[in-house]
Enzyme design. Structure first.
Site, PDB file in Angstrom:
ATOM      1  N   HIS A  62     105.061  50.494  -2.874  1.00 36.05           N
ATOM      2  CA  HIS A  62     105.122  51.896  -3.293  1.00 36.05           C
ATOM      3  C   HIS A  62     106.247  52.127  -4.298  1.00 36.05           C
ATOM      4  O   HIS A  62     106.139  52.994  -5.166  1.00 36.05           O
ATOM      5  CB  HIS A  62     105.304  52.801  -2.073  1.00 36.05           C
ATOM      6  CG  HIS A  62     104.039  53.019  -1.297  1.00 36.05           C
ATOM      7  ND1 HIS A  62     103.682  54.239  -0.777  1.00 36.05           N
ATOM      8  CD2 HIS A  62     103.039  52.169  -0.960  1.00 36.05           C
ATOM      9  CE1 HIS A  62     102.515  54.133  -0.155  1.00 36.05           C
ATOM     10  NE2 HIS A  62     102.115  52.875  -0.241  1.00 36.05           N
ATOM     11  N   ASP A  63     107.325  51.375  -4.170  1.00 38.20           N
ATOM     12  CA  ASP A  63     108.414  51.502  -5.128  1.00 38.20           C
ATOM     13  C   ASP A  63     108.000  50.996  -6.504  1.00 38.20           C
ATOM     14  O   ASP A  63     108.172  51.679  -7.511  1.00 38.20           O
ATOM     15  CB  ASP A  63     109.643  50.728  -4.643  1.00 38.20           C
ATOM     16  CG  ASP A  63     110.825  50.866  -5.588  1.00 38.20           C
ATOM     17  OD1 ASP A  63     111.136  52.003  -5.992  1.00 38.20           O
ATOM     18  OD2 ASP A  63     111.443  49.843  -5.927  1.00 38.20           O
TER      19      ASP A  63
ATOM     20  N   VAL B 252     105.668  53.104  -8.831  1.00 40.83           N
ATOM     21  CA  VAL B 252     106.147  54.386  -9.361  1.00 40.83           C
ATOM     22  C   VAL B 252     107.455  54.136 -10.112  1.00 40.83           C
ATOM     23  O   VAL B 252     108.492  53.876  -9.507  1.00 40.83           O
ATOM     24  CB  VAL B 252     106.363  55.421  -8.234  1.00 40.83           C
ATOM     25  CG1 VAL B 252     106.839  56.747  -8.820  1.00 40.83           C
ATOM     26  CG2 VAL B 252     105.082  55.623  -7.442  1.00 40.83           C
TER      27      VAL B 252
ATOM     28  N   GLY C  96     108.377  51.597 -11.686  1.00 33.56           N
ATOM     29  CA  GLY C  96     108.843  50.219 -11.610  1.00 33.56           C
ATOM     30  C   GLY C  96     109.654  49.927 -10.362  1.00 33.56           C
ATOM     31  O   GLY C  96     109.944  50.814  -9.548  1.00 33.56           O
TER      32      GLY C  96
ATOM     33  N   PRO D  80      96.609  53.068  -5.484  1.00 33.49           N
ATOM     34  CA  PRO D  80      95.353  53.366  -4.787  1.00 33.49           C
ATOM     35  C   PRO D  80      95.571  53.917  -3.390  1.00 33.49           C
ATOM     36  O   PRO D  80      96.591  53.660  -2.744  1.00 33.49           O
ATOM     37  CB  PRO D  80      94.656  52.003  -4.725  1.00 33.49           C
ATOM     38  CG  PRO D  80      95.320  51.161  -5.769  1.00 33.49           C
ATOM     39  CD  PRO D  80      96.736  51.647  -5.834  1.00 33.49           C
TER      40      PRO D  80
ATOM     41  N   HIS E 114      97.689  43.354   3.749  1.00 37.88           N
ATOM     42  CA  HIS E 114      97.126  44.070   4.889  1.00 37.88           C
ATOM     43  C   HIS E 114      96.806  43.134   6.050  1.00 37.88           C
ATOM     44  O   HIS E 114      96.289  43.572   7.076  1.00 37.88           O
ATOM     45  CB  HIS E 114      95.861  44.828   4.477  1.00 37.88           C
ATOM     46  CG  HIS E 114      96.140  46.022   3.632  1.00 37.88           C
ATOM     47  ND1 HIS E 114      95.155  46.745   2.987  1.00 37.88           N
ATOM     48  CD2 HIS E 114      97.317  46.631   3.301  1.00 37.88           C
ATOM     49  CE1 HIS E 114      95.705  47.733   2.301  1.00 37.88           C
ATOM     50  NE2 HIS E 114      97.018  47.686   2.481  1.00 37.88           N
ATOM     51  N   THR E 115      97.117  41.850   5.908  1.00 39.02           N
ATOM     52  CA  THR E 115      96.983  40.927   7.034  1.00 39.02           C
ATOM     53  C   THR E 115      97.996  41.250   8.125  1.00 39.02           C
ATOM     54  O   THR E 115      97.869  40.777   9.256  1.00 39.02           O
ATOM     55  CB  THR E 115      97.155  39.466   6.567  1.00 39.02           C
ATOM     56  OG1 THR E 115      96.888  38.603   7.671  1.00 39.02           O
ATOM     57  CG2 THR E 115      98.561  39.192   6.058  1.00 39.02           C
TER      58      THR E 115
ATOM     59  N   ASP F  68      94.304  43.955  10.474  1.00 42.17           N
ATOM     60  CA  ASP F  68      93.748  42.621  10.690  1.00 42.17           C
ATOM     61  C   ASP F  68      93.605  42.454  12.197  1.00 42.17           C
ATOM     62  O   ASP F  68      94.573  42.187  12.901  1.00 42.17           O
ATOM     63  CB  ASP F  68      94.683  41.554  10.107  1.00 42.17           C
ATOM     64  CG  ASP F  68      94.129  40.143  10.236  1.00 42.17           C
ATOM     65  OD1 ASP F  68      93.181  39.941  11.026  1.00 42.17           O
ATOM     66  OD2 ASP F  68      94.634  39.240   9.548  1.00 42.17           O
TER      67      ASP F  68
ATOM     68  N   ASP G 205      98.609  35.692   7.510  1.00 41.07           N
ATOM     69  CA  ASP G 205      97.653  34.615   7.280  1.00 41.07           C
ATOM     70  C   ASP G 205      96.475  35.135   6.461  1.00 41.07           C
ATOM     71  O   ASP G 205      96.489  36.271   5.993  1.00 41.07           O
ATOM     72  CB  ASP G 205      97.180  34.012   8.609  1.00 41.07           C
ATOM     73  CG  ASP G 205      96.570  35.058   9.545  1.00 41.07           C
ATOM     74  OD1 ASP G 205      96.063  36.094   9.057  1.00 41.07           O
ATOM     75  OD2 ASP G 205      96.600  34.844  10.771  1.00 41.07           O
TER      76      ASP G 205
END
Length: 324
Positions: free
Chosen positions: A66-67, A70, A72, A158, A188-189, A240, A248
């Site tokens: 998120h940093d 926005v 950089g 996104p 998102h794992t 996950d 993983d």
């Protein structure tokens, strides 16, 4: 120096040197002489935090993402304020701020005014992956901390319902390609999502009064049990389902099987542009995991260079939540 007074330095060289001082660049080992303990201190703080609470790992990764998206990778996400990035809706549930603050406090006691909060966050993201069972990588450092943080700027990454087209466009706007997109989503794992971010997929997808047909029918009852219609929208669900706290490649197999929790993840399998990349990471062999680890490291380094502030730009904050 009087002994060198007769040497004439070309104006072009002076101009070039000044330009480089402003523009600068990151490099591995930036603090080797100015604060040689920097990386070890950050690693120790992150390690201790995640051992106490494993949710810090995905939290810090999300903070870094998120940093960077926005203005950089400049630690602007860490700044407090009535109109700062922190208060924007997509950032309302971010966590891990206290871990970065703790690392900064320790570094200030050893090397005051040397290590930027932006670099601490970049290092902490890497260390979070390692602490979760993933592979590490050499982190280029030398970032400076930004001076601006505005909630109104938080429209550049996104969301949980973003289409493939939207995701590709937003990543491209930051100099990242489709391969980077599919690879970085692999973060998102580890971690969870609130029921409220995907409830519509379970009960009223696209206003159809029914579930998203892309969800595996054997998986749908499981999600509905965790997130009943009209239930607690803040309840957290593993992204996950096989290994929520382990870094993983099983996340990608979930997507293939229709067991991606977020729609933005699920659609990566239905689009041929992204499906072929998802396919590269699917498999239980060590080689498949190694491919994911290597590509994730490469993509993270690339993302960490978005809109760099180096040289004389920005500042080195004394504390991470306010400018000097």
């Amino acid at each position: 120096m009087e002994g060198y007074a007769h040497i004439k330095i070309p104006f072009l060289f002076v101009l070039l040197s000044a330009t480089l001082a402003v523009a600068g660049s990151t490099r591995v080992g930036f603090y080797k002489t100015t604060c040689p303990q920097a990386e070890a201190i950050v690693q120790s703080v992150v390690q201790s935090a995640i051992r106490l609470n494993q949710t810090y790992a995905p939290g810090i990764l999300q903070l870094f993402f998120h940093d960077c998206f926005v203005n950089g990778c400049d630690a602007s996400i860490l700044l407090d304020g009535s109109s700062s990035e922190k208060i924007a809706s997509p950032n309302s549930r971010l966590r891990g701020f206290e871990v970065i603050d703790s690392a900064k406090s320790m570094l200030e006691s050893v090397c005051p005014g040397v290590v930027s909060c932006a670099d601490i966050l970049a290092l902490a993201a890497r260390d979070s992956v390692v602490q979760s069972g993933g592979s590490g990588w050499a982190v280029p450092t030398g970032r400076r901390d930004g001076l601006v943080s505005l909630a109104s700027d938080v429209v550049t990454f996104p969301g949980p319902r973003s289409s493939v087209d939207v995701q590709i466009k937003m990543f491209a706007n930051k100099g990242l390609n489709i391969k980077d997109l599919v690879t970085l989503v692999g973060a998102h794992t580890v971690g969870t999502a609130a029921c409220g971010t995907f409830n519509d997929r379970l009960y009223n997808h696209n206003n159809t009064n029914g579930p998203d047909p892309a969800i595996d029918q054997a998986f749908l009852p499981h999600l509905r049990t965790l997130c009943p219609n009209g239930g607690d929208v803040t309840r957290r669900v593993a992204l996950d389902t096989h290994s929520v706290n382990t870094f993983d490649n099983s996340f990608y197999d979930n997507i293939r099987r229709g067991r991606g929790v977020l729609e933005s993840d699920s659609v990566l399998w239905s689009d041929p542009r992204t499906q072929k990349l998802v396919q590269r990471f699917i498999g239980a062999t060590r080689a498949h995991q190694s491919t994911f680890n290597k590509m994730f490291a490469k993509a993270m380094v690339k993302m960490s260079k978005i809109e760099l502030k180096t040289g004389n730009q920005g500042e080195i904050r004394r504390v991470c939540n306010t400018i000097n």
